[in-house]
Write a protein that holds these residues in place. Structure first.
Motif, mmCIF file in Angstrom:
data_model
loop_
_atom_site.group_PDB
_atom_site.id
_atom_site.type_symbol
_atom_site.label_atom_id
_atom_site.label_comp_id
_atom_site.label_asym_id
_atom_site.label_seq_id
_atom_site.Cartn_x
_atom_site.Cartn_y
_atom_site.Cartn_z
ATOM 1 N N CYS A 1 0.820 -1.190 0.120
ATOM 2 C CA CYS A 1 -0.073 0.049 -0.012
ATOM 3 C C CYS A 1 0.832 1.228 -0.044
ATOM 4 N N GLU B 1 -8.157 7.322 9.770
ATOM 5 C CA GLU B 1 -9.339 6.194 9.677
ATOM 6 C C GLU B 1 -9.403 5.159 8.452
ATOM 7 N N GLN B 2 -8.548 5.685 7.582
ATOM 8 C CA GLN B 2 -8.552 4.638 6.395
ATOM 9 C C GLN B 2 -7.311 3.458 6.862
ATOM 10 N N ASP C 1 -4.130 9.430 6.671
ATOM 11 C CA ASP C 1 -5.594 9.499 6.865
ATOM 12 C C ASP C 1 -5.914 8.324 7.570
ATOM 13 N N LYS D 1 -8.954 -0.135 8.076
ATOM 14 C CA LYS D 1 -9.803 -0.214 6.694
ATOM 15 C C LYS D 1 -9.075 -0.771 5.719
ATOM 16 N N VAL D 2 -8.078 -0.252 5.179
ATOM 17 C CA VAL D 2 -7.080 -0.835 4.216
ATOM 18 C C VAL D 2 -6.363 -2.088 4.579
ATOM 19 N N LEU E 1 -3.216 3.833 -0.091
ATOM 20 C CA LEU E 1 -3.153 4.400 1.258
ATOM 21 C C LEU E 1 -2.592 5.520 1.421
ATOM 22 N N GLU F 1 -8.703 -5.018 4.403
ATOM 23 C CA GLU F 1 -9.007 -5.557 3.131
ATOM 24 C C GLU F 1 -7.892 -6.166 2.563
#
Length: 249
Positions: free
Chosen positions: A33, A67-68, A65, A71-72, A61, A75
């Motif tokens: 990422c 908050e991401q 950020d 999540k990333v 990514l 995933e």
């Protein structure tokens, strides 16, 4: 222990891309990422062409950020069927003389290299606790061993913070099942070091990446790489007056 599924942040260039190539050559599956997803796609195509037996997952990514990040990571873990090792590598080298009127540059460096590293650490540890094991790798710097006057002051402070977090975690997980490694690279050719004035001690990217990957694979608590000349130089840096460390910046 073989860590088959490895996540690397900041993997679109420099040390991140170099580590991806080295681990791919060892047959490892990769979750990569970075902000520049176009470069990640190119790297993925290259790795799969050279090593068709591996899996490569990529995702955009920006580690700032916050908050991401979880999540990333989730995933990518789903795509690979889990993550065995997370390498917190994303970082920047911006900076200016403290008090010189460019707070934004020093603030950005502290935020990306330390605060965002903390977010990645928290996310990785949560994943490993659920999985029951894992290997967390923090890419710090030899400059984290001493205050450095001038434009590298904030950078050195950010990497000192990363090293300190790693030391705390090694004590906390001394008996496992999570392993923690702090890598302190010296000057290695990359986009970040392209403008560095310290070229005499610079090693090429391939040599530097090999030293980093070898140290990661051994899962030592801390490793200064390449060991020569940086391991003895770090010992010297620690006892030098801070005004003299500028020559290493």
């Amino acid at each position: 222990m073989t860590r088959q599924k490895i996540l690397i942040t900041g993997a679109s260039s420099g040390l991140g891309a170099g580590m991806a190539r080295a681990f791919a050559a060892k047959g490892r599956d990769l979750a990569l990422c970075a902000r520049r997803v176009d470069r990640l796609d190119e790297l993925k195509a290259e790795l799969l062409e050279r090593h068709p037996g591996i899996k490569v997952a990529v995702a955009a990514l920006d580690v700032d950020d916050h908050e991401q990040v979880p999540k990333v990571f989730a995933e990518l873990a789903d795509e690979l069927g889990g993550i065995d090792r997370v390498i917190v590598n994303a970082g920047i080298g911006k900076g200016y003389h403290l008090g010189g009127g460019k707070l934004w540059a020093n603030k950005a460096t502290i935020n990306t290299n330390l605060v965002s590293a903390l977010v990645q650490i928290e996310t990785a540890l949560e994943m490993f606790k659920k999985a029951g094991s894992g290997h967390l790798v923090l890419i710090s710097s030899v400059l984290g061993n001493k205050g450095v006057p001038g434009v590298k002051a904030a950078y050195a402070a950010s990497k000192a913070g990363v090293s300190s977090l790693g030391e705390s975690l090694r004590a906390e997980y001394a008996k496992g099942p999570i392993r923690v490694t702090v890598i302190e690279p010296g000057y290695i050719e990359s986009e970040m070091t392209a403008k560095s004035a310290t070229t005499m001690l610079m090693v090429d990217n391939e040599t530097g990446v090999k030293a980093i990957v070898d140290a990661i694979e051994r899962e030592k608590g801390r490793a200064v790489v390449p060991r020569w000349p940086w391991a003895p130089l770090v010992q010297v840096m620690r006892v030098m007056p801070p005004r003299m460390t500028k020559r290493f910046a």
